[in-house]
Design an enzyme around this catalytic site. Structure first.
Site, PDB file in Angstrom:
ATOM      1  CG  HIS A 195      -2.019  -1.116   1.547  1.00 50.24           C
ATOM      2  ND1 HIS A 195      -2.479  -1.666   2.756  1.00 50.24           N
ATOM      3  CD2 HIS A 195      -2.863  -1.921   0.155  1.00 50.24           C
ATOM      4  CE1 HIS A 195      -3.733  -2.183   1.911  1.00 50.24           C
ATOM      5  NE2 HIS A 195      -3.964  -2.132   0.897  1.00 50.24           N
ATOM      6  CB  CYS A 230      -3.560  -1.304   8.754  1.00 50.10           C
ATOM      7  SG  CYS A 230      -2.429  -1.261   7.653  1.00 50.10           S
TER       8      CYS A 230
END
Length: 255
Positions: free
Chosen positions: A163, A250
């Site tokens: 990511h 996250c």
């Protein structure tokens, strides 16, 4: 400044989460303790934390950042690129909670895919990573929605990381943690870049919350560089979440 944070208690099946790491399987009981400590650290920054119940059918569901992008004008419910995570964005308690906080609720539609771990907010501008989880169609939809509310976005192709925020963290005040492929990316030349050494690359995933910076435990060089910038640092152990490709950002939605 952030007022609210949403988190989800880890699933008892967290050991079955998606992973590319070779760190072993996370230990559920240890992950619970680390998650509690994470929430405790967040409360020290002055935010109100909404804690959602565990969803045992979804091993990765504690990584709530991926299922929505929270902005100051709207929330955009995503469509995760990982097939096993796709239904997480539609979990009723998450959708209900987002509607509680936002009047303007948008969503990404098929065939677009977006995981908001690929999106870094810098004021009213959003950098969107094109990755295995976020495709061009999803990014286009995201930018179109942002522009509807007077916000802006641009894409950043990824080559090495899962990511975008695996390798970047914006700490406000023009300070940007950068690692790996982003160190020489011209898109980020205007920032005061704090380069992260390869041996502490995981430590690049920090989060700024109301002048505090949460830093993962075990990365002393990263911690020292952030302290040298004058931030108040809170160290949080995320070793169990690292085993399934997760980090500090996250684990929460911050807005």
């Amino acid at each position: 400044m952030f007022k609210n944070v949403i988190v989800r208690i880890p699933s008892k099946h967290i050991s079955e989460g998606i992973t590319s790491a070779n760190e072993g399987k996370p230990i559920y009981e240890k992950a619970l303790v680390q998650h509690e400590n994470y929430v405790s650290a967040l409360t020290k920054t002055g935010v109100n934390v909404t804690v959602l119940k565990p969803e045992d059918d979804f091993p990765d569901s504690c990584f709530v950042e991926d299922v929505a992008l929270c902005t100051r004008k709207c929330v955009i419910i995503t469509r995760p690129g990982a097939q096993s995570r796709r239904q997480e964005a539609a979990l009723p308690d998450m959708v209900t909670t987002l509607h509680k906080f936002y009047d303007n609720v948008e969503s990404i539609k098929e065939p677009g895919t977006v995981e908001a771990g690929d999106i870094m907010m810098v004021g009213d501008h959003f950098y969107i990573g094109l990755s295995a989880r976020t495709n061009q169609e999803g990014a286009n939809q995201m930018i179109e929605i942002l522009e509807k509310y007077g916000l802006t976005g641009e894409t950043v192709p990824l080559k090495e990381v899962l990511h975008l925020k695996t390798g970047l963290a914006y700490l406000e005040n023009n300070n940007l943690l950068v690692s790996g492929e982003f160190k020489n990316d011209p898109r980020f030349s205007k920032f005061n870049k704090i380069e992260i050494d390869p041996d502490e690359a995981y430590g690049a995933n920090c989060i700024w919350v109301n002048d505090y910076v949460l830093v993962p435990a075990g990365y002393p060089k990263v911690q020292q560089k952030i302290e040298n910038l004058g931030y108040k640092v809170l160290v949080v152990d995320t070793s169990e979440f690292r085993k399934i490709d997760g980090g500090l950002s996250c684990l929460s939605l911050r807005f």
